[in-house]
Write a protein that holds these residues in place. Structure first.
Motif, PDB file in Angstrom:
ATOM      1  N   ALA A 114      45.483  35.850  34.135  1.00 47.93           N
ATOM      2  CA  ALA A 114      44.313  35.033  33.809  1.00 47.93           C
ATOM      3  C   ALA A 114      43.020  35.759  34.173  1.00 47.93           C
ATOM      4  O   ALA A 114      42.046  35.720  33.425  1.00 47.93           O
ATOM      5  N   ALA A 115      43.036  36.444  35.301  1.00 41.61           N
ATOM      6  CA  ALA A 115      41.833  37.137  35.761  1.00 41.61           C
ATOM      7  C   ALA A 115      41.452  38.313  34.869  1.00 41.61           C
ATOM      8  O   ALA A 115      40.263  38.588  34.683  1.00 41.61           O
ATOM      9  N   VAL A 116      42.445  39.004  34.314  1.00 43.40           N
ATOM     10  CA  VAL A 116      42.130  40.190  33.511  1.00 43.40           C
ATOM     11  C   VAL A 116      41.985  39.870  32.014  1.00 43.40           C
ATOM     12  O   VAL A 116      41.632  40.750  31.243  1.00 43.40           O
ATOM     13  N   CYS A 117      42.204  38.625  31.637  1.00 47.12           N
ATOM     14  CA  CYS A 117      42.033  38.243  30.229  1.00 47.12           C
ATOM     15  C   CYS A 117      40.559  38.375  29.856  1.00 47.12           C
ATOM     16  O   CYS A 117      39.716  37.685  30.427  1.00 47.12           O
ATOM     17  N   PRO A 118      40.222  39.252  28.896  1.00 48.43           N
ATOM     18  CA  PRO A 118      38.819  39.466  28.561  1.00 48.43           C
ATOM     19  C   PRO A 118      38.172  38.257  27.884  1.00 48.43           C
ATOM     20  O   PRO A 118      36.943  38.152  27.883  1.00 48.43           O
ATOM     21  N   ALA A 119      38.960  37.342  27.378  1.00 47.22           N
ATOM     22  CA  ALA A 119      38.419  36.176  26.697  1.00 47.22           C
ATOM     23  C   ALA A 119      38.516  34.902  27.533  1.00 47.22           C
ATOM     24  O   ALA A 119      38.141  33.826  27.069  1.00 47.22           O
ATOM     25  N   SER A 120      39.011  35.007  28.755  1.00 53.56           N
ATOM     26  CA  SER A 120      39.211  33.843  29.629  1.00 53.56           C
ATOM     27  C   SER A 120      39.997  32.745  28.916  1.00 53.56           C
ATOM     28  O   SER A 120      39.658  31.568  28.988  1.00 53.56           O
ATOM     29  N   ALA A 121      41.061  33.155  28.234  1.00 54.83           N
ATOM     30  CA  ALA A 121      41.862  32.234  27.429  1.00 54.83           C
ATOM     31  C   ALA A 121      43.038  31.626  28.191  1.00 54.83           C
ATOM     32  O   ALA A 121      43.778  30.828  27.629  1.00 54.83           O
ATOM     33  N   ILE A 122      43.207  31.995  29.459  1.00 49.47           N
ATOM     34  CA  ILE A 122      44.356  31.524  30.251  1.00 49.47           C
ATOM     35  C   ILE A 122      43.861  30.677  31.408  1.00 49.47           C
ATOM     36  O   ILE A 122      42.989  31.093  32.170  1.00 49.47           O
TER      37      ILE A 122
END
Length: 68
Positions: free
Chosen positions: A56-64
Motif C-alpha cells: 500500500a505504501a509503495v503504490c504510486p496511485a494510493s489505490a490500496i
C-alpha cells in the motif's frame, strides 16, 4: 487464532505499476487484460500484514487500503 488484515483496492485509481505484486505476490496480481491490480486475498493472514502495508505504501496511485 491469527487476526487477518482487510485489504481493499480502488481500480479507478490503479495505474498498473505492479509494485503491489512485487511486495506481496500472494495477495496481489495484475490482470492480463489491462495490467490493473487483481486482489487475490482480501483478508490475508496477520503474518503477511507488513508486506501488504508495504504494498500500500509503495503504490504510486494510493489505490490500496489496508484496515486492521
Amino acid at each position: 487464532m491469527e487476526v487477518a488484515v482487510k485489504v481493499e483496492v480502488d481500480l479507478e485509481k490503479c495505474v498498473g505499476a505492479g509494485q503491489c505484486v512485487l511486495a506481496a505476490d500472494d495477495v496481489f496480481d495484475q490482470r492480463d487484460s489491462d495490467g490493473l491490480v487483481d486482489l487475490l486475498d482480501a483478508s490475508p493472514p496477520e503474518a503477511r500484514a507488513d508486506d501488504v502495508r508495504h504494498a500500500a505504501a509503495v503504490c504510486p496511485a494510493s489505490a490500496i487500503l489496508v484496515k486492521d
